[in-house]
Design a protein around this motif. Structure first.
Motif, short mmCIF file in Angstrom:
data_model
loop_
_atom_site.label_atom_id
_atom_site.label_comp_id
_atom_site.label_asym_id
_atom_site.label_seq_id
_atom_site.Cartn_x
_atom_site.Cartn_y
_atom_site.Cartn_z
N ASP A 133 0.82 -1.21 0.00
CA ASP A 133 0.00 0.00 0.00
C ASP A 133 0.86 1.26 0.00
OD1 ASP A 133 -2.33 -1.43 -0.05
OD2 ASP A 133 -2.77 -1.22 2.09
N ARG A 134 1.89 1.25 0.84
CA ARG A 134 2.74 2.45 0.94
C ARG A 134 3.56 2.64 -0.34
NH1 ARG A 134 4.40 6.41 0.65
NH2 ARG A 134 5.52 7.79 2.07
N ARG A 190 1.18 8.08 6.96
CA ARG A 190 1.66 8.63 5.70
C ARG A 190 2.48 9.88 5.94
NH1 ARG A 190 -1.88 12.68 3.40
NH2 ARG A 190 -3.52 13.25 4.89
N THR A 242 1.34 4.08 -3.05
CA THR A 242 1.16 5.52 -2.88
C THR A 242 2.37 6.29 -3.41
OG1 THR A 242 -0.22 5.21 -0.93
CG2 THR A 242 0.81 7.36 -1.18
#
Length: 251
Positions: A115-116, A147, A119
């Protein structure tokens, strides 16, 4: 849209291989090279046919405390005719401010997650589509939840040390940062003023100076009230009264 190409610079093979795997899983890369040190990274970048879009680099590439060879290499990339985007991918959270100063697109902390990384890749794609109008302008990098958030320096109100953390009070909200007040003061210079052992303020946002229950208080921004320690009161008054016209407060 044409797929991205990347170079991963990481001396530890588990982290290196895992990051390469995550980048591939995003489906946005047509080419990914991986090397272990600065010399190999420079050789890869010098092969013009590779056309590297982004370099993911660990800050410590030599296994010894205090090493910043990866950070130094990342800084050197700006001198290239067509510098790639830089992403610091590291376990060293305290170099986040160095990252934003050099214009890093993102700051990935280990352990990496899909997920990171996704992004981060979205930011790289957006950067290629439309270069940021603030490119080259220093920004603050802070944390909110899980985040990183990039903020204009002009919007900072104050920094507060509390419960072993450092908080940034900004016109856009309250965030946490990885640096100590001492490090922030040394980096930001005249943009901030130390008024208390637990507080730095941005003088440009100080709206008032008064007392509350016998304690000297600064009114900062629309609603923030910041205490001034007795040993710093004279220095704070003098700094705030520089280049002003009007009355001088009594001691």
């Amino acid at each position: 849209m044409k797929q991205l190409s990347a170079l991963v610079v990481e001396d530890e093979w588990p982290a290196r291989n895992f990051l390469v795997e995550l980048l591939r899983d995003t489906g946005s890369f047509g080419y990914i090279a991986a090397v272990t040190d600065v010399e190999a990274a420079r050789e890869a970048l010098d092969r013009l046919e590779l056309g590297i879009d982004a370099v993911f680099v660990d800050i410590r590439l030599v296994d010894r405390p205090g090493d910043t060879s990866g950070l130094d290499f990342a800084r050197s990339l700006s001198a290239r005719a067509s510098p790639p985007a830089v992403v610091l991918a590291t376990a060293l959270a305290h170099h986040a401010l160095d990252g934003f100063e050099m214009g890093a697109v993102d700051y990935l902390l280990k352990p990496f997650t899909l997920d990171r990384v996704t992004t981060c890749v979205a930011r790289l794609l957006e950067r290629r589509r439309a270069p940021s109008p603030s490119a080259g302008k220093p920004r603050l990098v802070a944390r909110r939840d899980d985040r990183l958030v990039f903020l204009d320096l002009d919007g900072m109100l104050a920094f507060q040390a509390a419960e072993r953390l450092t908080y940034l009070h900004h016109v856009d909200g309250v965030f946490s940062v990885d640096l100590s007040l001492n490090a922030l003061g040394a980096t930001l210079g005249d943009r901030v003023l130390r008024v208390h052992r637990n507080w730095l303020v941005a003088p440009a946002y100080v709206r008032g100076l008064g007392r509350l229950d016998g304690e000297l208080i600064l009114e900062v921004g629309p609603s923030l009230r910041v205490p001034v320690s007795r040993d710093r009161a004279r220095e704070v008054r003098q700094r705030l009264l520089e280049n002003t016209v009007g009355i001088t407060l009594p001691d």
